[in-house]
Design an enzyme around this catalytic site. Sequence first.
Site, PDB file in Angstrom:
ATOM      1  N   HIS A   1      37.654   3.109   8.098  1.00 59.33           N
ATOM      2  CA  HIS A   1      37.967   3.373   9.544  1.00 59.33           C
ATOM      3  C   HIS A   1      38.048   5.276   9.618  1.00 59.33           C
ATOM      4  CE1 HIS A   1      42.163   2.745   8.385  1.00 59.33           C
ATOM      5  NE2 HIS A   1      42.558   3.974   9.276  1.00 59.33           N
TER       6      HIS A   1
ATOM      7  N   ASP B   1      37.649  -2.307   4.452  1.00 54.55           N
ATOM      8  CA  ASP B   1      38.040  -1.107   4.927  1.00 54.55           C
ATOM      9  C   ASP B   1      38.252  -0.015   3.764  1.00 54.55           C
ATOM     10  OD1 ASP B   1      39.098   0.631   7.021  1.00 54.55           O
ATOM     11  OD2 ASP B   1      41.077   0.270   6.791  1.00 54.55           O
TER      12      ASP B   1
ATOM     13  N   GLY C   1      47.105   9.475   9.845  1.00 51.57           N
ATOM     14  CA  GLY C   1      46.560  10.546   8.947  1.00 51.57           C
ATOM     15  C   GLY C   1      46.832  10.080   7.612  1.00 51.57           C
ATOM     16  N   ASN C   2      47.728   9.479   7.185  1.00 48.74           N
ATOM     17  CA  ASN C   2      48.206   8.716   5.839  1.00 48.74           C
ATOM     18  C   ASN C   2      46.852   7.705   5.426  1.00 48.74           C
ATOM     19  OD1 ASN C   2      51.660   9.243   6.299  1.00 48.74           O
ATOM     20  ND2 ASN C   2      50.478   9.434   4.249  1.00 48.74           N
ATOM     21  N   SER C   3      46.215   7.281   6.241  1.00 49.82           N
ATOM     22  CA  SER C   3      45.055   6.315   6.159  1.00 49.82           C
ATOM     23  C   SER C   3      44.204   6.927   4.888  1.00 49.82           C
ATOM     24  CB  SER C   3      44.473   6.057   7.222  1.00 49.82           C
ATOM     25  OG  SER C   3      45.005   5.187   8.365  1.00 49.82           O
TER      26      SER C   3
ATOM     27  N   GLY D   1      32.162 -21.217  -2.317  1.00 42.05           N
ATOM     28  CA  GLY D   1      31.228 -22.359  -2.074  1.00 42.05           C
ATOM     29  C   GLY D   1      31.972 -23.700  -1.363  1.00 42.05           C
TER      30      GLY D   1
END
Length: 488
Positions: free
Chosen positions: A130, A160, A234-236, A292
């Site tokens: 993101h 992500d 901002g830490n992402s 499966g």
Amino acid sequence: MISRKGMATVAVLLIVAGGGYLARDFVPSSNAANKVEPPKVTQVVERVPASKAEMQLSFSPLVKEAAPAVVNVYATRKVVTRSRSPFFNDPFFERFFGQGGFGAPRERVERSLGSGVIVDHTGVIVTNHHVIDGATEVKVALADRTEFEADVVLDDEKTDLAILKVRDLKGDLPHLEFADSDDTQVGDLVLAIGNPFGVGQTVTSGIVSAVARTQVGASDYSYFVQTDAAINPGNSGGALVNMQGQLVGINSSIYTRSGGSNGIGFAIPANMVKLVADAAISGKAVQRAWFGGSLQLVSSDIASGLGLDRPQGVLVTEVYQDSPAEAAGLEVGDLILKVNGKTVDSPDAFGYRFATVPLGSDVSLDVVRQGGARTIVMKAAAAPEKPPRDERYIEGYSPFDGATVLNLSPLVAQELGVDSGLKGVVISGVRNGTTSERLGLKIGDVIRKVNGQVVRNTKDLETLSNQEFRLWRLEIQRDGKLIKTTIS
């Protein structure tokens, strides 16, 4: 490569109490024979620091080793907008002037800021999907403010995670080694390193609050390390590191009502990060093992019916034909308690455990069948693409105008996050401003029938879409529910 040799051992012995600093010694009690008892009974002795060294304990040696491997990520994306006419929603004007309004298209630039972690000396960087989603240009800045342009070499929306590669690198970069996130325990000390709010590189400390947090919804593989180390926007993409300076996880999201840190942050476990990073380094797509079958959470009622004293494990509700689960001999009604010795208490936890095993390896499942315990070994195999996807873009006067569709196979189902037991045609893309978007069709929708005719493959749907119907009766499966609608 960051060496751990010679680094001072970091220990936390200081607490704040009444404005002063105290250290705690735990003195085990002893029996009459002066033999040390097991540490289940301890006596706490509080004392002031006994030496200057105890007063100067710090995380700084660890930060000096780890922080250079954490970078700032700057992503730029161009967005085309069009000014809207006051008559935009008037059907008469739409008929003659179209859906786009009267204004000329305008291009504006959006910028996002996040963090990243260097995981290989050649300049391979892990960040969040993101952070760079839709970016046309990506730059990274090291802790010493050196900037590089970077390419997105792998973007995995399901986890992500995204992998960047620094351009025109001369020499090696500092990097972090991966920890085995399965060894991480609740209560372990951790540091979060990133660039919150764009203020510059910041380090916060905390503990691991939980190690198998599911139902977070930040990615398809909902399995996270939770920490109370302060994580903010901002830490992402930043690093969560342990006391050995190893990467425990990639900081991904927070639980907040105000937009700031409430002490509940989530990091993608290092074992999942390593799977994606290794794929990028090898130049391959991310491949995950295919189970499966379908699984169900064990409720209190189900546990009671199975004769269990509490809910545990996951229940097999369906075994797909020609799947690894069928080949291993799993049956509907089997209760899976562990994967390779690791407890699983939800389908999300099982999905994470199974997705992180190497392809070709043997996977050991602890299973209860009709009250008896057994171990079933199955081979970790990639999901097959049978039938071929046969991608087609639908145009023309139909509800599917603007949709890209694929034939469903276990691999396509895995990529789009739909039930791999389904057959037929699935939507893999919807173009903005088209009929399919206005009607609310979504990626992952499985098209079952059109005007009573079964849609077996993409060619069937393309043929039906070219026909002129006064009414369109559709049957679409979305998130396990069958939607029936009529469109004129």
